[in-house]
Design a protein around this motif. Structure first.
Motif, mmCIF file in Angstrom:
data_model
loop_
_atom_site.group_PDB
_atom_site.id
_atom_site.type_symbol
_atom_site.label_atom_id
_atom_site.label_comp_id
_atom_site.label_asym_id
_atom_site.label_seq_id
_atom_site.Cartn_x
_atom_site.Cartn_y
_atom_site.Cartn_z
ATOM 1 N N TYR A 135 6.514 15.209 -38.494
ATOM 2 C CA TYR A 135 5.077 16.311 -38.869
ATOM 3 C C TYR A 135 5.618 17.482 -38.489
ATOM 4 C CZ TYR A 135 2.481 11.884 -39.978
ATOM 5 O OH TYR A 135 2.114 10.438 -40.370
ATOM 6 N N GLN A 136 5.199 18.447 -39.273
ATOM 7 C CA GLN A 136 4.870 19.970 -38.220
ATOM 8 C C GLN A 136 3.226 19.480 -37.580
ATOM 9 O OE1 GLN A 136 6.957 22.345 -38.676
ATOM 10 N NE2 GLN A 136 8.038 20.641 -39.124
ATOM 11 N N ARG A 137 3.354 20.616 -36.935
ATOM 12 C CA ARG A 137 2.104 20.871 -35.822
ATOM 13 C C ARG A 137 0.895 20.767 -36.516
ATOM 14 N NH1 ARG A 137 0.517 22.524 -29.838
ATOM 15 N NH2 ARG A 137 -1.382 22.822 -29.384
ATOM 16 N N ASN A 138 1.208 22.054 -37.497
ATOM 17 C CA ASN A 138 -0.158 21.983 -38.493
ATOM 18 C C ASN A 138 -0.657 20.702 -38.975
ATOM 19 O OD1 ASN A 138 1.886 22.458 -40.128
ATOM 20 N ND2 ASN A 138 1.221 25.016 -40.585
ATOM 21 N N GLU A 139 0.183 19.194 -39.387
ATOM 22 C CA GLU A 139 -0.030 18.608 -40.558
ATOM 23 C C GLU A 139 -0.910 17.872 -39.788
ATOM 24 O OE1 GLU A 139 3.347 18.526 -43.372
ATOM 25 O OE2 GLU A 139 3.911 17.747 -41.177
ATOM 26 N N VAL A 140 -1.279 17.592 -38.700
ATOM 27 C CA VAL A 140 -2.269 16.819 -37.722
ATOM 28 C C VAL A 140 -2.988 17.766 -36.692
ATOM 29 C CG1 VAL A 140 0.246 15.427 -36.745
ATOM 30 C CG2 VAL A 140 -0.448 17.530 -35.259
ATOM 31 N N TYR A 141 -4.017 17.120 -36.601
ATOM 32 C CA TYR A 141 -4.888 17.117 -35.927
ATOM 33 C C TYR A 141 -5.178 16.831 -34.338
ATOM 34 C CZ TYR A 141 -10.308 19.171 -35.708
ATOM 35 O OH TYR A 141 -11.113 20.312 -35.044
ATOM 36 N N ILE A 142 -5.593 18.053 -34.326
ATOM 37 C CA ILE A 142 -5.662 17.947 -32.434
ATOM 38 C C ILE A 142 -6.604 18.564 -31.704
ATOM 39 C CG2 ILE A 142 -4.002 18.338 -30.214
ATOM 40 C CD1 ILE A 142 -1.987 19.689 -31.992
ATOM 41 N N SER A 143 -7.494 17.484 -30.925
ATOM 42 C CA SER A 143 -8.622 17.845 -30.299
ATOM 43 C C SER A 143 -8.490 17.131 -28.770
ATOM 44 C CB SER A 143 -9.480 18.011 -31.218
ATOM 45 O OG SER A 143 -10.842 17.853 -30.629
ATOM 46 N N ASN A 144 -9.871 18.003 -28.046
ATOM 47 C CA ASN A 144 -9.826 16.838 -26.899
ATOM 48 C C ASN A 144 -11.406 16.256 -26.580
ATOM 49 O OD1 ASN A 144 -7.806 17.839 -25.032
ATOM 50 N ND2 ASN A 144 -8.714 20.127 -25.829
ATOM 51 N N LEU A 145 -11.401 15.328 -26.339
ATOM 52 C CA LEU A 145 -12.652 14.806 -25.834
ATOM 53 C C LEU A 145 -13.594 15.225 -25.219
ATOM 54 C CD1 LEU A 145 -11.762 11.270 -23.812
ATOM 55 C CD2 LEU A 145 -12.021 11.481 -26.143
ATOM 56 N N VAL A 146 -13.480 16.462 -24.694
ATOM 57 C CA VAL A 146 -14.421 17.199 -24.500
ATOM 58 C C VAL A 146 -14.465 18.764 -24.967
ATOM 59 C CG1 VAL A 146 -15.994 15.876 -22.773
ATOM 60 C CG2 VAL A 146 -14.053 18.037 -22.001
ATOM 61 N N LYS A 147 -15.263 19.919 -25.181
ATOM 62 C CA LYS A 147 -14.784 20.973 -25.832
ATOM 63 C C LYS A 147 -14.995 22.706 -25.285
ATOM 64 C CE LYS A 147 -14.564 18.135 -29.343
ATOM 65 N NZ LYS A 147 -13.313 17.065 -29.763
ATOM 66 N N CYS A 148 -15.025 21.967 -23.146
ATOM 67 C CA CYS A 148 -15.270 22.904 -23.131
ATOM 68 C C CYS A 148 -14.647 22.171 -21.912
ATOM 69 C CB CYS A 148 -16.283 23.247 -22.712
ATOM 70 S SG CYS A 148 -18.379 23.448 -23.533
ATOM 71 N N ARG A 149 -14.124 23.539 -21.140
ATOM 72 C CA ARG A 149 -12.775 23.764 -20.564
ATOM 73 C C ARG A 149 -13.628 22.870 -18.794
ATOM 74 N NH1 ARG A 149 -12.677 27.175 -16.113
ATOM 75 N NH2 ARG A 149 -13.697 29.576 -16.437
ATOM 76 N N THR A 150 -12.816 22.232 -17.740
ATOM 77 C CA THR A 150 -13.070 22.468 -16.743
ATOM 78 C C THR A 150 -13.605 23.472 -15.819
ATOM 79 O OG1 THR A 150 -10.767 21.042 -16.603
ATOM 80 C CG2 THR A 150 -13.628 19.334 -16.729
ATOM 81 N N ALA A 151 -13.732 23.298 -14.522
ATOM 82 C CA ALA A 151 -13.752 24.005 -13.500
ATOM 83 C C ALA A 151 -12.330 24.567 -13.210
ATOM 84 C CB ALA A 151 -14.930 24.259 -12.737
ATOM 85 N N GLU A 152 -11.795 23.174 -12.946
ATOM 86 C CA GLU A 152 -10.485 23.519 -12.155
ATOM 87 C C GLU A 152 -9.073 23.121 -13.330
ATOM 88 O OE1 GLU A 152 -10.076 25.925 -9.457
ATOM 89 O OE2 GLU A 152 -11.920 25.854 -9.250
ATOM 90 N N ASN A 153 -9.382 22.965 -14.513
ATOM 91 C CA ASN A 153 -9.268 22.202 -15.518
ATOM 92 C C ASN A 153 -7.754 20.613 -14.820
ATOM 93 O OD1 ASN A 153 -8.252 24.593 -16.267
ATOM 94 N ND2 ASN A 153 -6.023 24.588 -15.917
ATOM 95 N N GLN A 154 -9.094 20.218 -13.711
ATOM 96 C CA GLN A 154 -9.599 18.752 -13.425
ATOM 97 C C GLN A 154 -9.940 17.430 -14.688
ATOM 98 O OE1 GLN A 154 -11.601 20.666 -13.304
ATOM 99 N NE2 GLN A 154 -13.544 19.972 -12.764
ATOM 100 N N GLU A 155 -9.821 16.681 -15.115
ATOM 101 C CA GLU A 155 -10.360 15.647 -15.873
ATOM 102 C C GLU A 155 -12.057 15.891 -16.124
ATOM 103 O OE1 GLU A 155 -8.939 12.149 -13.809
ATOM 104 O OE2 GLU A 155 -6.939 12.658 -14.606
ATOM 105 N N PRO A 156 -12.148 15.909 -16.766
ATOM 106 C CA PRO A 156 -13.821 15.478 -16.689
ATOM 107 C C PRO A 156 -14.472 13.980 -16.524
ATOM 108 C CG PRO A 156 -12.418 14.972 -19.150
ATOM 109 C CD PRO A 156 -11.437 15.644 -18.439
ATOM 110 N N ALA A 157 -15.306 14.794 -16.034
ATOM 111 C CA ALA A 157 -16.142 13.490 -14.972
ATOM 112 C C ALA A 157 -17.418 12.690 -16.800
ATOM 113 C CB ALA A 157 -17.155 14.250 -14.625
ATOM 114 N N THR A 158 -17.155 11.531 -16.619
ATOM 115 C CA THR A 158 -16.851 10.279 -17.023
ATOM 116 C C THR A 158 -18.802 10.475 -17.981
ATOM 117 O OG1 THR A 158 -16.896 8.614 -15.918
ATOM 118 C CG2 THR A 158 -18.243 8.207 -18.009
ATOM 119 N N ASP A 159 -19.913 11.383 -16.906
ATOM 120 C CA ASP A 159 -20.804 12.108 -17.917
ATOM 121 C C ASP A 159 -20.766 12.840 -19.029
ATOM 122 O OD1 ASP A 159 -20.196 13.611 -15.484
ATOM 123 O OD2 ASP A 159 -22.155 14.008 -15.614
#
Ligand code: SF4
Length: 253
Positions: A135-159
């Protein structure tokens, strides 16, 4: 059979693939793709589809939203603490009707600045992984479980993941992918509500109740940059996704 171009992108991932090559095709391919060159993100006009939205307006019923309404709703969301740190939400990027949807955990500060998920060095490796799948990158859809960055690029909390869950659920309903590829053990554990290790999560299809879409788990590109010896296992996971996608495509014909 893997194309010569896919093999070149596998090389870009750092994976050597030992297969018989057509010497003529090898010469032609080497003139088209230089495998030793880093594969960069290609910000084609169709790559990022209006994914960063200015904040404004009231919150709406997520389950019934169409794409524009969805993007506006995410942009104005205040449902968790991550809203306080963000300058922009990063909703996702790529083909909004893609067969393959890829999920990470959270946008980084760099992603926020670029307005797209997986924008840095890890994103370059993800692009190589996508191309290795054909595939080309623009042929797939990429997202994240949360849509806002965390303070220090850490994993988002469960809540925080739980607060954002209605958005990812609606996003999957809107894209209607045939396969979801989840990157990283923490992302997979939160998305699948599992405590299993990566070794157990990999190599099989998972299903979650509210979505009739097979989920495949593999390593997060940032981890693969730190642990290149795991790239071969990641390639096995990508092959499983390719096999599932080809099965779905055949059944749809
Ligand atoms: Fe809302 Fe999700 Fe951002 Fe939290 S991470 S503020 S739930 S959009």
């Amino acid at each position: 059979m893997m194309s010569a171009q896919q093999q070149a992108y596998l090389k870009a991932m750092g994976i050597d693939v030992w297969v018989e090559r057509d010497p003529v095709a090898l010469v032609e391919d080497s003139s088209r793709i230089e495998p030793e060159q880093p594969v960069s993100v290609e910000p084609a006009a169709t790559e990022t589809v209006a994914q960063v939205i200015p904040e404004a307006g009231p919150v709406r019923n997520i389950e019934a939203l169409n794409w524009p309404e969805f993007q506006s709703a995410v942009a104005e969301c205040q449902l968790c603490d991550l809203a306080a740190n963000r300058t922009k939400v990063v909703v996702g990027a790529g083909n909004q009707s893609a067969s393959l949807m890829i999920l990470g955990d959270a946008p980084t500060r760099q992603d926020e600045q670029q307005g797209m998920p997986f924008s840095g060095e890890a994103g370059n490796l993800l692009t190589a992984m996508i191309k290795a799948m054909g595939y080309q990158r623009n042929e797939v859809y990429i997202s994240n479980l949360v849509k806002c960055r965390t303070a220090e690029n850490q994993e988002p909390a469960t809540d925080e993941v739980e607060a954002c869950k209605a958005y990812i659920t609606r996003q999957i309903q809107l894209v209607q992918p045939k396969v979801i590829l989840v990157l990283g053990s923490v992302t997979a554990q939160r998305f699948l509500k599992s405590k299993s290790t990566m070794a157990r999560l990999r190599g099989q299809l998972h299903y979650i109740d509210e979505l009739a879409v097979p989920v495949i788990v593999t390593y997060e590109p940032g981890y693969l940059l730190r642990s290149p010896s795991e790239k071969r296992k990641a390639w096995e996971d990508l092959q499983l996704a390719m096999k599932e996608l080809s099965t779905v495509n055949i059944s749809l014909k």
